[in-house]
Design an enzyme around this catalytic site. Structure first.
Site, PDB file in Angstrom:
ATOM      1  N   HIS A 176       0.853  -1.181   0.000  1.00  0.00           N
ATOM      2  CA  HIS A 176       0.000   0.000   0.000  1.00  0.00           C
ATOM      3  C   HIS A 176       0.892   1.235   0.000  1.00  0.00           C
ATOM      4  O   HIS A 176       2.078   1.160   0.371  1.00  0.00           O
ATOM      5  CB  HIS A 176      -0.886   0.018   1.257  1.00  0.00           C
ATOM      6  CG  HIS A 176      -2.031  -0.946   1.199  1.00  0.00           C
ATOM      7  ND1 HIS A 176      -3.009  -0.889   0.238  1.00  0.00           N
ATOM      8  CD2 HIS A 176      -2.370  -1.989   2.018  1.00  0.00           C
ATOM      9  CE1 HIS A 176      -3.899  -1.846   0.452  1.00  0.00           C
ATOM     10  NE2 HIS A 176      -3.524  -2.536   1.524  1.00  0.00           N
ATOM     11  N   CYS A 180      -0.360   2.661  -4.492  1.00  0.00           N
ATOM     12  CA  CYS A 180      -1.060   3.894  -4.821  1.00  0.00           C
ATOM     13  C   CYS A 180      -0.218   5.091  -4.414  1.00  0.00           C
ATOM     14  O   CYS A 180       0.633   5.010  -3.525  1.00  0.00           O
ATOM     15  CB  CYS A 180      -2.402   3.947  -4.095  1.00  0.00           C
ATOM     16  SG  CYS A 180      -3.653   2.890  -4.839  1.00  0.00           S
TER      17      CYS A 180
END
Length: 478
Positions: free
Chosen positions: A317, A360
């Site tokens: 992440h 991301c």
């Protein structure tokens, strides 16, 4: 230096595997029984001299042996011939002395992984005795045994094709190229009249068939292309973060952060792809931020002098300018890349350092059921990227950073198929190496990923490569 001293100096640089390679490439010129009795490089050179294939004024066969066996450092150091010069010389009719058939087999040997060799032995266990297929037997040993039993030859490649059709279909391309060009030569016997008597024209076509004219012209000057000849090419580290339970418990703002289902598919694709490109692949599962940094610090301190490249892939992440460890702590991307600058890691100076980041770099888009994102937030307004986070790679040469997405945006991951970016990256590397350089490949990745969308919510993704490369970067298959 005189011939004897020259041969002695070269012999000192040849280990047993390299000697085995030279012997295999010489099989059409020296009887197998004689080669089996040779255990030392000097004895091998003496045999070449006895056969009239090596003399003070005739080093052509030795040069060709070193060229095909990828002993390019010896070719340059002792014979003062570059890879490019040798390749050009072998394209002259009548020059090549090693048959294209044997070159093809040797190239396959170079490309086969340890696991593929085990599988190859398995499929032969009913045809060749167990002692001939023990764990010490190399693929070259097996090729010789197959030739002895008439299971393999210039016109007898069916068994080889059948096995590699099950083990590694990409290797079938080499065999098919050899067969097609051999058939073309057989159908046009008039080509033999110009002096092409030993397959050198065929070798020429084989060696350049996978290269575009643009790449060939660039390779004429080594200054234009990064060296990529070591085996292994270098380390490829894969940080694969899946379980974020600790982050959910210890960092309140990340209480909603999900585990990264499907990341194992990406990790496996990266492992196979870079192993096939001759990197030593090491995978690290579920690391906190500090452990990622500590691991990179460990590899920073290592000696990479005998390597040509370094690759680091991070699957996690992330948010603007950072990736998350499984503990929810942040690691700045600029910090991760900075470990390998020329001043901090001198043995990688002037060599390419490559980072692929699947994470991301901003806020979530609304997602459908079958597609997830690698962002840490549920929904938030877009914010400008802080100046300190705009530069992900050091102001230093020879870096390439491949980001799954541009600033502020999410990247997409399918729990069943892996991420759009990593799957596309591996696909393009497999299909385009060594024909295209890395930036051309990443442009195709951009094109492919940007054409995808989250069907339910029309979400899009645009990868972003950033680089300070000074030369073309190709990944050879041999």
């Amino acid at each position: 230096m005189d011939l004897e001293n020259l041969l002695y100096q070269i012999a000192q640089q040849l280990d047993n595997p390299k000697l085995a390679s030279l012997k295999f490439l010489s099989l059409d010129h020296i009887p197998q029984r004689k080669l089996e009795s040779i255990q030392e490089p000097l004895d091998f050179f003496l045999t070449l001299k006895e056969k009239g294939m090596l003399a003070k004024d005739n080093l052509s066969f030795l040069k060709e042996l070193l060229f095909h066996s990828q002993s390019l450092n010896l070719l340059i150091k002792f014979l003062n011939v570059s890879k490019e010069e040798m390749a050009k010389e072998l394209q002259i009719p009548g020059k090549a002395q090693i048959d294209p058939y044997r070159v093809m087999l040797f190239q396959i040997f170079e490309d086969v992984s340890t696991e593929e060799l085990k599988a190859f032995k398995f499929y032969l266990n009913q045809k060749i005795s167990k002692e001939k297929l023990d764990h010490h037997a190399t693929l070259l040993d097996i090729f010789v045994e197959m030739e002895k039993r008439d299971m393999l030859g210039k016109e007898n490649l069916d068994l080889l094709k059948n096995i590699f059709g099950l083990v590694n279909q990409s290797l079938l391309k080499k065999i098919k190229a050899y067969e097609e060009l051999n058939e073309e030569r057989r159908m046009c016997p008039e080509r033999n009249r110009d002096g092409c008597s030993n397959g050198e024209e065929l070798f020429k076509n084989m060696t350049i068939s996978n290269s575009s004219s643009r790449q060939k012209s660039e390779l004429q000057t080594s200054d234009n292309v990064y060296r990529m000849e070591s085996k292994p090419r270098g380390y490829c580290l894969i940080f694969n973060n899946y379980n974020f339970e600790k982050a959910r418990k210890e960092v309140p703002k990340l209480a909603h952060m999900k585990d990264r289902n499907g990341t194992h598919i990406d990790a496996e694709a990266l492992r196979k792809t870079f192993h096939g490109l001759h990197f030593e692949v090491l995978e690290f599962q579920d690391h906190p931020a500090k452990e990622i940094c500590d691991t990179l610090e460990y590899y920073r301190k290592m000696d990479h002098s005998d390597k040509d490249c370094f690759i680091c892939c991070i699957l996690s992440h992330g948010d603007k300018g950072v990736i998350y460890g499984i503990d929810g702590q942040e690691a700045a991307i600029s910090q991760l890349t900075s470990y390998f600058t020329g001043s901090k890691c001198p043995s990688l100076k002037d060599k390419p350092k490559i980072f692929f980041i699947q994470a991301c770099q901003g806020d979530n888009c609304q997602k459908g059921v079958a597609v997830e994102t690698d962002s840490e937030q549920q929904e938030a307004a877009l914010e400008p990227v802080p100046p300190s986070q705009k530069h992900y790679i050091p102001d230093d040469a020879d870096f390439l950073l491949g980001m799954a997405t541009v600033n502020n945006y999410v990247s997409y991951r399918s729990p069943l198929d892996g991420t759009w970016y990593i799957q596309s990256l591996c696909k393009e590397l497999r299909e385009r190496c060594p024909r295209d350089d890395i930036l051309t490949i990443l442009t195709e990745v951009n094109k492919e990923v940007s054409s995808k969308d989250d069907k339910k919510n029309m979400g899009k993704q645009m990868p972003q490569p950033t680089f300070t490369l000074r030369k073309k970067l190709y990944f050879p298959l041999h």
